[in-house]
Design an enzyme around this catalytic site. Structure first.
Site, PDB file in Angstrom:
ATOM      1  N   LYS A  60       0.847  -1.202   0.000  1.00  0.00           N
ATOM      2  CA  LYS A  60       0.000   0.000   0.000  1.00  0.00           C
ATOM      3  C   LYS A  60       0.880   1.250   0.000  1.00  0.00           C
ATOM      4  CE  LYS A  60      -0.164  -0.287   5.041  1.00  0.00           C
ATOM      5  NZ  LYS A  60      -0.968  -0.646   6.230  1.00  0.00           N
ATOM      6  N   ARG A 158     -10.308  -0.271  15.168  1.00  0.00           N
ATOM      7  CA  ARG A 158     -10.202   0.491  13.921  1.00  0.00           C
ATOM      8  C   ARG A 158     -11.157  -0.172  12.926  1.00  0.00           C
ATOM      9  NH1 ARG A 158      -4.447   1.229  10.819  1.00  0.00           N
ATOM     10  NH2 ARG A 158      -5.080  -0.755   9.943  1.00  0.00           N
ATOM     11  N   HIS A 190      -5.875  -7.414  12.958  1.00  0.00           N
ATOM     12  CA  HIS A 190      -4.681  -6.568  12.995  1.00  0.00           C
ATOM     13  C   HIS A 190      -4.450  -6.143  14.443  1.00  0.00           C
ATOM     14  CE1 HIS A 190      -1.648  -4.132  11.088  1.00  0.00           C
ATOM     15  NE2 HIS A 190      -2.265  -2.981  11.186  1.00  0.00           N
ATOM     16  N   ARG A 246       1.735 -10.916   7.195  1.00  0.00           N
ATOM     17  CA  ARG A 246       1.329  -9.760   6.390  1.00  0.00           C
ATOM     18  C   ARG A 246       2.299  -8.604   6.600  1.00  0.00           C
ATOM     19  NH1 ARG A 246      -3.698  -9.622   8.758  1.00  0.00           N
ATOM     20  NH2 ARG A 246      -3.099  -7.703   9.770  1.00  0.00           N
ATOM     21  N   TYR A 292      14.129  30.681   7.089  1.00  0.00           N
ATOM     22  CA  TYR A 292      12.996  31.419   7.663  1.00  0.00           C
ATOM     23  C   TYR A 292      13.053  31.482   9.187  1.00  0.00           C
ATOM     24  CZ  TYR A 292      10.603  30.936   3.128  1.00  0.00           C
ATOM     25  OH  TYR A 292      10.245  30.987   1.811  1.00  0.00           O
ATOM     26  N   CYS A 339      12.201  24.358   4.461  1.00  0.00           N
ATOM     27  CA  CYS A 339      11.240  25.141   3.677  1.00  0.00           C
ATOM     28  C   CYS A 339      10.493  24.212   2.729  1.00  0.00           C
ATOM     29  CB  CYS A 339      11.972  26.227   2.899  1.00  0.00           C
ATOM     30  SG  CYS A 339      13.081  27.212   3.929  1.00  0.00           S
ATOM     31  N   MET A 340       9.671  24.781   1.870  1.00  0.00           N
ATOM     32  CA  MET A 340       8.895  23.918   0.977  1.00  0.00           C
ATOM     33  C   MET A 340       9.799  23.125   0.034  1.00  0.00           C
ATOM     34  SD  MET A 340       5.828  24.718  -1.754  1.00  0.00           S
ATOM     35  CE  MET A 340       4.726  25.455  -0.572  1.00  0.00           C
ATOM     36  N   ASP A 341      10.854  23.787  -0.466  1.00  0.00           N
ATOM     37  CA  ASP A 341      11.674  23.169  -1.512  1.00  0.00           C
ATOM     38  C   ASP A 341      13.143  23.076  -1.162  1.00  0.00           C
ATOM     39  OD1 ASP A 341       9.317  23.636  -3.346  1.00  0.00           O
ATOM     40  OD2 ASP A 341       9.925  25.700  -2.905  1.00  0.00           O
TER      41      ASP A 341
HETATM   42  C1  LIG Z   1      -0.215  -1.621   6.916  1.00  0.00           C
HETATM   43  C2  LIG Z   1      -0.776  -2.893   7.362  1.00  0.00           C
HETATM   44  C3  LIG Z   1       0.046  -4.034   7.472  1.00  0.00           C
HETATM   45  C4  LIG Z   1       1.547  -3.989   7.355  1.00  0.00           C
HETATM   46  O1  LIG Z   1       2.056  -3.507   8.571  1.00  0.00           O
HETATM   47  P1  LIG Z   1       3.625  -3.340   8.829  1.00  0.00           P
HETATM   48  O2  LIG Z   1       3.690  -2.848  10.213  1.00  0.00           O
HETATM   49  O3  LIG Z   1       4.106  -2.338   7.828  1.00  0.00           O
HETATM   50  O4  LIG Z   1       4.234  -4.671   8.643  1.00  0.00           O
HETATM   51  C5  LIG Z   1      -0.562  -5.234   7.762  1.00  0.00           C
HETATM   52  N1  LIG Z   1      -1.901  -5.306   7.936  1.00  0.00           N
HETATM   53  C6  LIG Z   1      -2.714  -4.226   7.872  1.00  0.00           C
HETATM   54  C7  LIG Z   1      -4.166  -4.385   8.095  1.00  0.00           C
HETATM   55  C8  LIG Z   1      -2.170  -2.975   7.596  1.00  0.00           C
HETATM   56  O5  LIG Z   1      -2.976  -1.907   7.543  1.00  0.00           O
END
Ligand SMILES: *Cc1c(COP(=O)(O)O)cnc(C)c1O
Length: 402
Positions: A60, A158, A190, A246, A292, A339-341
């Site tokens: 992701k 969550r 999770h 995962r 800045y 800064c931004m850049d």
């Molecule tokens: C992002 C995520 C992961 C991966 O987690 P890491 O800590 O990067 O290994 C696994 N499962 C779910 C549901 C996540 O949102």
């Protein structure tokens, strides 16, 4: 507007430009080298540590800033048998780019075009009653069973279903599977505190997960793939491995538990290297305020180096006076405000640096260079945020044998 027509899910993700193989970096302000060999090797190492469990590589967020599609292929080359993204659009983008491995997506809103998702052979997460109903409806329109993973909230608080919603979904999913509408391939949850392995919630969530699996079985469901462990759980808690792990951050060679050990400790190698070129180097007297609001003042006659990266590129503004960089093997800290850049380095009077010289922002722990973890520690965040926010103005290179 016809409100019954799903918004087309555009199969694109914001991604940086990619420099051709072997492209010169002369004339570039900054670039990120992504070591795909390291990603494959990390997945292989994680797979070894996961024992009998398969690896679902989490890609992701444009593969945590490393590039969705190249990382997908590298993860599969390293032995991942499944891929996962958050948003449906990310999964569609991977498919459109020719990624053929199974892909799970767990974040889409009501009304998303799930029939298109199923036609793209994606695996959909069902974490709420509405999602189960919409997936079933989409499967009926495509005429073949939808492959789903039930998402359970075991205490993270969550996403995912719990309590009465979950009980009802187990019954409905079993019925829809018997009708040939669904294939309930997986069930997952999770952790809230995987990065604190001794935290009591870890054990409590595993107990809830075990109870949910028993409930599912009583409802007539035996999902083939049970999965719970992110990177931290994979590396610190073998009892959470189940059928599949995962990992996300660890496949990029970053430690999910830096207090326990860095990448080297876990047999991993950082995959991202970020380099910039000094735009200018100039003499500066003592007592000069820098950038800045003059948050930094030179204490001696010195030389200032201008680094052409800023918060528009994902360099945290909170890294003002804190972010670590290296020039000619010497460590520096950002002088004054990001800064931004742009941002500034106080190179010291004796620095040999000249305009065009390289500045290492993110390198390797094993080589004593600044790392994503160093940036994170400097500003009180996590390494995930540092690499994921690296912006599209920084082109990526995928050097062979990096
Ligand atoms: C992002 C995520 C992961 C991966 O987690 P890491 O800590 O990067 O290994 C696994 N499962 C779910 C549901 C996540 O949102």
């Amino acid at each position: 507007m016809d409100r019954s027509t799903p918004h087309p899910q555009t199969p694109t993700v914001a991604t940086a430009s990619v420099l051709p193989e072997g492209a010169s970096t002369v004339g570039l302000s900054a670039w990120a080298d992504i070591d795909l060999g390291a990603i494959s090797a990390n997945v292989a190492e994680l797979s070894r540590r996961a024992g009998d469990a398969d690896v679902m590589a989490v890609i992701k967020g444009d593969a945590y800033g490393h590039g969705l599609v190249p990382v997908a292929h590298a993860a599969v080359a390293g032995g991942a048998t499944y891929l996962a993204v958050a948003q449906l659009t990310e999964a569609l983008a991977a498919r459109a780019a020719g990624v053929t491995a199974p892909i799970l997506t767990w974040l889409f809103p009501p009304g998303a075009d799930l029939a298109a998702a199923l036609r793209a052979d994606l695996t959909l997460s069902a974490g709420a009653p509405w999602a189960l109903a919409e997936i079933a409806a989409a499967a009926r329109t495509t005429g073949s069973p939808a492959r789903i993973h039930l998402k359970v909230d075991t205490g993270l608080g969550r996403g995912g279903a719990w309590r009465e919603d979950l009980a009802a979904m187990l019954v409905d999913a079993a019925r829809l599977q018997a009708e040939g509408v669904l294939d309930v391939e997986g069930i997952f949850s999770h952790f809230a505190y995987a990065d604190a392995p001794g935290h009591p919630s870890v054990r409590a969530q595993q107990e809830v997960f075990a109870a949910v699996l028993a409930d599912a079985e009583r409802a007539g469901l035996r999902p083939r793939i049970r999965h719970l462990a992110n990177s931290a759980a994979l590396l610190t808690n073998p009892s959470s491995h189940y059928d599949m792990v995962r990992p996300g951050v660890s496949i990029y060679g970053l430690s999910p538990v830096p207090d326990i050990g860095g990448p080297t400790h876990f047999g991993l190698r950082e995959a991202m290297r970020v380099t910039a070129r000094l735009i200018s180097v100039k003499d500066c007297p003592a007592g000069q305020g820098i950038s800045y609001a003059h948050l930094y003042t030179t204490t001696q006659d010195t030389r200032l180096g201008l680094v052409p990266l800023g918060y528009a590129d994902g360099i945290p503004r909170h890294a003002s006076n804190l972010g670590p960089m290296q020039v000619h093997g010497r460590r520096y800290t950002v002088a004054g405000r990001v800064c931004m850049d742009q941002m500034v380095l106080d190179l010291g009077a004796d620095s040999p640096a000249r305009a065009g010289d390289e500045v290492v922002l993110i390198g390797r722990e094993a080589d004593g260079e600044p790392t994503a973890q160093d940036w994170a520690a400097a500003i009180g965040t996590i390494n995930y945020e540092i690499v994921t926010r690296l912006g599209p103005r920084v082109p990526r290179r995928y050097p062979e044998g990096a």
